[in-house]
Scaffold this active site. Structure first.
Site, PDB file in Angstrom:
ATOM      1  CG  HIS A 285      -0.584  -0.018   2.505  1.00  0.00           C
ATOM      2  ND1 HIS A 285      -0.337   1.132   3.210  1.00  0.00           N
ATOM      3  CD2 HIS A 285      -0.344  -1.038   3.369  1.00  0.00           C
ATOM      4  CE1 HIS A 285       0.035   0.818   4.444  1.00  0.00           C
ATOM      5  NE2 HIS A 285       0.051  -0.485   4.563  1.00  0.00           N
ATOM      6  CG  ASP A 297       2.056   0.151   8.176  1.00  0.00           C
ATOM      7  OD1 ASP A 297       1.673  -0.266   7.078  1.00  0.00           O
ATOM      8  OD2 ASP A 297       1.296   0.286   9.156  1.00  0.00           O
ATOM      9  CD  GLU A 329      -3.426  -1.555   4.998  1.00  0.00           C
ATOM     10  OE1 GLU A 329      -3.481  -2.668   5.535  1.00  0.00           O
ATOM     11  OE2 GLU A 329      -3.070  -0.535   5.618  1.00  0.00           O
ATOM     12  CG  ASP A 358       0.838  -3.929   5.094  1.00  0.00           C
ATOM     13  OD1 ASP A 358       1.664  -3.008   5.303  1.00  0.00           O
ATOM     14  OD2 ASP A 358      -0.342  -3.883   5.458  1.00  0.00           O
ATOM     15  CG  HIS A 452      -0.553   2.551  12.628  1.00  0.00           C
ATOM     16  ND1 HIS A 452      -1.829   2.066  12.718  1.00  0.00           N
ATOM     17  CD2 HIS A 452      -0.075   2.106  11.450  1.00  0.00           C
ATOM     18  CE1 HIS A 452      -2.118   1.354  11.631  1.00  0.00           C
ATOM     19  NE2 HIS A 452      -1.063   1.359  10.850  1.00  0.00           N
TER      20      HIS A 452
END
Ligand SMILES: *[C@@H]1O[C@H](CO)[C@@H](O)[C@H](O)[C@H]1NC(C)=O
Ligand SMILES: *[C@@H]1O[C@H](CO)[C@@H](O)[C@H](O)[C@H]1NC(C)=O
Length: 521
Positions: A285, A297, A329, A358, A452
């Site tokens: 992604h 990520d 995504e 991923d 994240h």
């Protein structure tokens, strides 16, 4: 959460899809609409082998790309105050441009196409929840929440909702003009918020059934959604007790947020050479979360694809190879879902398998293989799983199986009957002592401590693990680009989808916590 200027993004695919929309530029056309060009210079290139393609992979090349990507993520700073490649940001637009330009530079080896699709983008700027006179420390606005009225604080009584608020009847009349206090569980957050809105609530608070906080998304917007927070079970407990004892609690809710529709884009590159009716497809992604630059990520996966797409041009292939860079995504697998949902059956059948890449370079990595099995997934998923297992074994490396649970872009494929699988190096889960024996690293620490977060930058990459996995991706491409001998024929979409997709889809909101990274229930 005080008044920090923070931005959260949340998105949902909008409505039903239209067919592929083609770029004005002739180089961009849907692969299905172009005849493959055989012969010519490409046929003089050597047929790809795993050994030769793997030999082209170096962490030096990968790192160079990662550094470029980080510079691109900085384009997001203007709007977000930090690097990000979340969809709708300059960082993501720059990422798409980088992928497109890198592919264009490869000449006519690939047919390039793209697929714009609408997504809802939510930004949350400020929020606060007071319960009585206390600031609710664990209150966290749900992704895609609307703001409170006029983006101003609203005040009302906290009203406990019956059960889990999955039925409209659970919401009492007294909610009109007040704030719903709903337990998490059984149905999506979006449903609870909608019911609260219909009952006339001015805001909703979904408290956890565990002590921990809740961070989720309302999913596709509804006109009935109201400003909605998640709250930890621990923080909710004393207020629940008071309400039970008949005490009145006044609450003040404030969320300043916007929910917009934006267009974003999948990018697809398909070899002109190779049997176009038998394609091996792989994807990563192109987007990150709003909170950071997403270099692991999924910079690590999407850059691996770009590097392999580049190196493959020195070889010829027997079967078509189709690369995809998905958008959205992080907001619920929007791009890959949109792509698969819009494949005509005939095109669906041409994809022999889909390989998901991923997060391939987590700093405290494990070599993880999705545990895809033919009994519960489209036939061929297990053969792909075993290709990864055999490769790690052959190279003297350990691996673990991880749940094939819908957290990444393979989900839409297997739901639509296409065999799938992939590898990863781990996200927020803590590494065990046993895994430290197998892979080194640190026990009790997440596979990716920067998952994240803002610190998912170039220094967050494990270059050794990345190179190993990129070689394995090269092996997977080379293997199927040469031949599907021994790889099962596609089952009919109906058979395969009945096995997993449809049955799973029907039970989806009940059983599946994840569709992408954000919890929706
Ligand atoms: C392809 O092969 C040529 C000749 O060996 C080499 O110079 C080039 O770097 C290779 N890779 C790509 C992506 O062209
Ligand atoms: C694989 O794991 C075992 C422990 O289960 C360990 O002894 C061995 O060194 C590991 N191999 C590698 C290559 O790390």
């Amino acid at each position: 959460m005080g008044l920090k200027h923070l931005t959260l993004a949340g998105l949902a695919a909008l409505g039903t899809a239209s067919a592929f929309r083609l770029d004005q530029k002739p180089i961009f056309a849907h692969p299905g609409q172009q005849q493959p060009i055989r012969g010519g210079a490409d046929s003089e290139k050597p047929l790809v082998t795993s050994e030769a393609l793997e030999a082209t992979i170096s962490s030096k090349n990968l790192l160079k790309r990662a550094k470029q990507l980080y510079e691109i993520a900085k384009l997001g700073e203007k709007e977000y105050n930090h690097p990000t490649r979340v969809i709708g940001s300059e960082g993501h637009v720059g990422t798409l441009e980088y992928i497109r330009e890198s592919l264009r530079a490869l000449g006519d080896y690939y047919t390039l196409s793209h697929q714009p699709f609408p997504a809802v983008s939510g930004n949350i700027f400020e929020w606060r929840l007071l319960l009585g006179l206390d600031l609710a420390e664990s209150a966290w606005p749900m992704g895609l929440t609307p703001p409170t009225k006029d983006k101003q604080p609203v005040e009302g009584k906290l009203i406990a909702v019956k059960g889990e608020g999955c039925n409209e009847e659970d919401f009492p009349k007294e909610l009109e003009g007040n704030i719903a206090f709903v337990r998490r569980g059984t149905c999506p957050f979006g449903t609870k918020s909608e019911h609260a809105g219909k009952a006339g609530a001015i805001a909703a608070v979904v408290y956890n059934y565990e002590d921990s906080p809740v961070s989720g998304t309302l999913g596709a917007p509804s006109p009935d959604h109201v400003a909605t927070f998640g709250l930890s079970g621990a923080e909710a407990a004393p207020y629940l007790a008071k309400l039970k004892a008949g005490e009145e609690i006044t609450a003040t809710a404030y969320i300043d947020a916007v929910v917009d529709t934006i267009m974003t884009d999948n990018i697809i590159a398909q070899t002109k050479q190779g049997d176009p009716d038998n394609c091996v497809m792989l994807g990563g992604h192109s987007d990150s979360v709003a909170e950071g630059p997403g270099i692991n990520d999924d910079g690590s996966g999407s850059l691996t694809l770009l590097e392999i797409a580049t190196q493959l041009t020195n070889f010829s292939v027997n079967n078509c190879v189709r690369f995809a860079w998905w958008a959205g995504e992080e907001e619920g697998l929007l791009g890959s879902d949109f792509y698969v949902a819009n494949l005509p059956e005939e095109e669906n059948q041409k994809i022999r398998l889909f390989m998901d890449y991923d997060m391939l370079a987590s700093p405290n990595f494990a070599y993880q293989v999705y545990d895809a099995r033919n009994e519960v997934n489209p036939v061929g998923s297990q053969e792909l799983r075993d290709l990864y297992v055999d490769w790690y074994t052959k190279n003297g490396l350990n691996y673990t199986f991880i749940a094939f649970d819908g957290r990444s872009d393979y989900d839409g494929f297997i739901r639509h009957g296409i065999p799938g699988g992939g590898i990863a190096t781990g996200a927020e889960v803590l590494k065990t002592k046993k895994e430290v024996k197998m892979f080194g690293g640190e026990a009790g620490v997440p596979f990716d401590v920067c998952y994240h977060q803002l610190c998912d930058d170039v220094s967050n990459l494990h270059l050794g693990a990345w190179e190993v996995n990129a070689k394995l991706v090269a092996h997977s491409v080379a293997t199927y680009a040469r031949s599907f001998d021994g790889f099962p024929k596609r089952e009919s979409v109906e058979v395969a989808a009945t096995k997993v997709g449809l049955s799973k889809a029907a039970k989806y909101s009940q059983d599946v916590k994840y569709h992408g990274s954000k919890m929706h229930q």
